[in-house]
Design an enzyme around this catalytic site. Structure first.
Site, PDB file in Angstrom:
ATOM      1  N   LYS A 185       0.825  -1.206   0.000  1.00  0.00           N
ATOM      2  CA  LYS A 185       0.000   0.000   0.000  1.00  0.00           C
ATOM      3  C   LYS A 185       0.866   1.265   0.000  1.00  0.00           C
ATOM      4  O   LYS A 185       0.662   2.170  -0.795  1.00  0.00           O
ATOM      5  CB  LYS A 185      -0.915   0.018   1.241  1.00  0.00           C
ATOM      6  CG  LYS A 185      -1.838  -1.190   1.351  1.00  0.00           C
ATOM      7  CD  LYS A 185      -2.732  -1.110   2.585  1.00  0.00           C
ATOM      8  CE  LYS A 185      -1.992  -1.136   3.908  1.00  0.00           C
ATOM      9  NZ  LYS A 185      -1.284  -2.411   4.202  1.00  0.00           N
TER      10      LYS A 185
ATOM     11  N   ARG B 103      -9.627   0.191   8.867  1.00  0.00           N
ATOM     12  CA  ARG B 103      -9.181  -1.174   9.153  1.00  0.00           C
ATOM     13  C   ARG B 103     -10.242  -1.965   9.892  1.00  0.00           C
ATOM     14  O   ARG B 103      -9.998  -3.133  10.213  1.00  0.00           O
ATOM     15  CB  ARG B 103      -7.932  -1.125  10.014  1.00  0.00           C
ATOM     16  CG  ARG B 103      -6.619  -1.276   9.243  1.00  0.00           C
ATOM     17  CD  ARG B 103      -5.513  -0.974  10.223  1.00  0.00           C
ATOM     18  NE  ARG B 103      -4.288  -1.658   9.977  1.00  0.00           N
ATOM     19  CZ  ARG B 103      -3.225  -1.094   9.398  1.00  0.00           C
ATOM     20  NH1 ARG B 103      -3.284   0.115   8.936  1.00  0.00           N
ATOM     21  NH2 ARG B 103      -2.113  -1.777   9.285  1.00  0.00           N
TER      22      ARG B 103
ATOM     23  N   ARG C 256      11.821  -5.658   5.453  1.00  0.00           N
ATOM     24  CA  ARG C 256      11.453  -4.289   5.065  1.00  0.00           C
ATOM     25  C   ARG C 256      12.347  -3.289   5.789  1.00  0.00           C
ATOM     26  O   ARG C 256      12.695  -3.468   6.947  1.00  0.00           O
ATOM     27  CB  ARG C 256       9.993  -4.023   5.430  1.00  0.00           C
ATOM     28  CG  ARG C 256       9.584  -2.570   5.242  1.00  0.00           C
ATOM     29  CD  ARG C 256       8.090  -2.399   5.156  1.00  0.00           C
ATOM     30  NE  ARG C 256       7.419  -2.539   6.442  1.00  0.00           N
ATOM     31  CZ  ARG C 256       6.117  -2.304   6.612  1.00  0.00           C
ATOM     32  NH1 ARG C 256       5.361  -1.929   5.587  1.00  0.00           N
ATOM     33  NH2 ARG C 256       5.574  -2.453   7.785  1.00  0.00           N
TER      34      ARG C 256
ATOM     35  N   ARG D 168      11.382  -1.277  11.361  1.00  0.00           N
ATOM     36  CA  ARG D 168      10.344  -1.042  12.367  1.00  0.00           C
ATOM     37  C   ARG D 168      10.358  -2.175  13.395  1.00  0.00           C
ATOM     38  O   ARG D 168      10.476  -3.333  13.036  1.00  0.00           O
ATOM     39  CB  ARG D 168       8.972  -0.971  11.682  1.00  0.00           C
ATOM     40  CG  ARG D 168       8.592   0.443  11.281  1.00  0.00           C
ATOM     41  CD  ARG D 168       7.383   0.503  10.396  1.00  0.00           C
ATOM     42  NE  ARG D 168       6.247  -0.261  10.870  1.00  0.00           N
ATOM     43  CZ  ARG D 168       5.087  -0.351  10.211  1.00  0.00           C
ATOM     44  NH1 ARG D 168       4.937   0.279   9.058  1.00  0.00           N
ATOM     45  NH2 ARG D 168       4.106  -1.065  10.692  1.00  0.00           N
TER      46      ARG D 168
ATOM     47  N   ARG E  95      -0.257  -9.288  13.475  1.00  0.00           N
ATOM     48  CA  ARG E  95      -0.873  -8.289  12.582  1.00  0.00           C
ATOM     49  C   ARG E  95      -1.650  -8.976  11.466  1.00  0.00           C
ATOM     50  O   ARG E  95      -2.702  -8.492  11.039  1.00  0.00           O
ATOM     51  CB  ARG E  95       0.207  -7.365  12.009  1.00  0.00           C
ATOM     52  CG  ARG E  95       0.718  -6.355  13.054  1.00  0.00           C
ATOM     53  CD  ARG E  95       2.104  -5.836  12.745  1.00  0.00           C
ATOM     54  NE  ARG E  95       2.183  -5.083  11.511  1.00  0.00           N
ATOM     55  CZ  ARG E  95       3.308  -4.939  10.804  1.00  0.00           C
ATOM     56  NH1 ARG E  95       4.432  -5.523  11.193  1.00  0.00           N
ATOM     57  NH2 ARG E  95       3.298  -4.238   9.704  1.00  0.00           N
TER      58      ARG E  95
END
Ligand code: ADP
Ligand code: ADP
Ligand code: ZN
Length: 220
Positions: free
Chosen positions: A17, A92, A131, A164, A175
């Site tokens: 996204k 969400r 990431r 992160r 998640r």
């Protein structure tokens, strides 16, 4: 009169996204509004809002609807959102989607479309564990799939890249569960409103981008 482009990017964590939103910002000149980025900024600033949301984020749980909706609606009133916006990571939950619907109606605004990016969980885990994020502009990179030109530095702004804390395997698995339980029902929600456009997010970044551009150009 310019055409309004009020978009939602929907998809699990790691679907791409943010990556796609940044490319759309450059091409269509509308702002990316990431509730995750807004809340990370609140946490770093040490504000009382930051204190309220940080525990949920660290655990990979959703921040309560009332807090996120407050942050989002405040941001949506920004002057730069007049010609359109991309919501990245919001809504969400069905509750958030209903709050958004009411707020847009009250402001005489309308959604243009919801782009849902579908990626299998195994691929998401590989994406998120490697990431890296820019500290300055929050662009995403990947140690294997999207390496920065200079190691550890953002191509766009030279900012420093970091990992992160919630991109650890344990928190990612939580998640993903939260996504399937609480966010995936939004696919149905927007399908019923004939606003949903689905893309296969398990392809090359450029190919997905071109599909999303085709969708955007077909709206209105
Ligand atoms: P990702 O891009 O990996 O999906 P985000 O940056 O969007 O991650 O979100 C990080 C965290 O911020 C989430 O795990 C959640 O705790 C919180 N968060 C972000 N957006 C929302 C939202 N719309 N509702 C509730 N919590 C949110
Ligand atoms: P989201 O905002 O949905 O959580 P990101 O845009 O941050 O997802 O992308 C998650 C990770 O996957 C990043 O490391 C990014 O570089 C990488 N990525 C994004 N799109 C693709 C793709 N199409 N193929 C492979 N990796 C991708
Ligand atoms: Zn950057």
């Amino acid at each position: 009169m310019s055409r309004n482009l009020n978009l939602i990017f929907l998809g699990p964590p790691g679907a791409g996204k943010g990556t796609q939103a940044k490319m759309i910002v450059d091409k269509y000149n509308i702002p990316q509004i990431s509730t995750g980025d807004l809340m990370r900024a609140a946490v770093s600033s040490g504000s009382s809002m930051g204190d309220k949301v940080k525990g949920y984020m660290a655990a990979g749980a959703l921040v309560p609807d009332d807090l996120v909706v407050e942050i989002l609606l405040d941001r949506l009133s920004g002057d730069d959102c007049r010609d359109g916006f991309i919501l990245d990571g919001f809504p969400r939950t069905v509750g958030q989607a209903e709050s958004l619907e009411k707020a847009l109606e009250k402001r005489g605004m309308k959604l243009s479309g919801v782009v849902a990016m579908m990626v299998p969980d195994e691929a998401l885990l590989k994406r998120l564990t490697a990431r890296r994020i820019c500290k300055e502009c929050s662009a995403s990179y990947h140690l294997e799939f999207l390496k920065p030109k200079v190691e550890g530095k953002c191509d766009r702004c030279q900012g420093e890249l970091y990992q992160r804390k919630d991109d650890s395997e344990e928190v990612i698995l939580n998640r993903l569960k939260v996504y399937h339980d609480q966010t995936a029902p939004l696919i149905d929600f927007y399908q019923k409103r004939k606003a949903l456009y689905t893309v296969d997010g398990n392809k090359k970044i450029e190919m997905i981008f071109s599909e999303i551009c085709d969708i955007i150009d077909s709206l209105n």
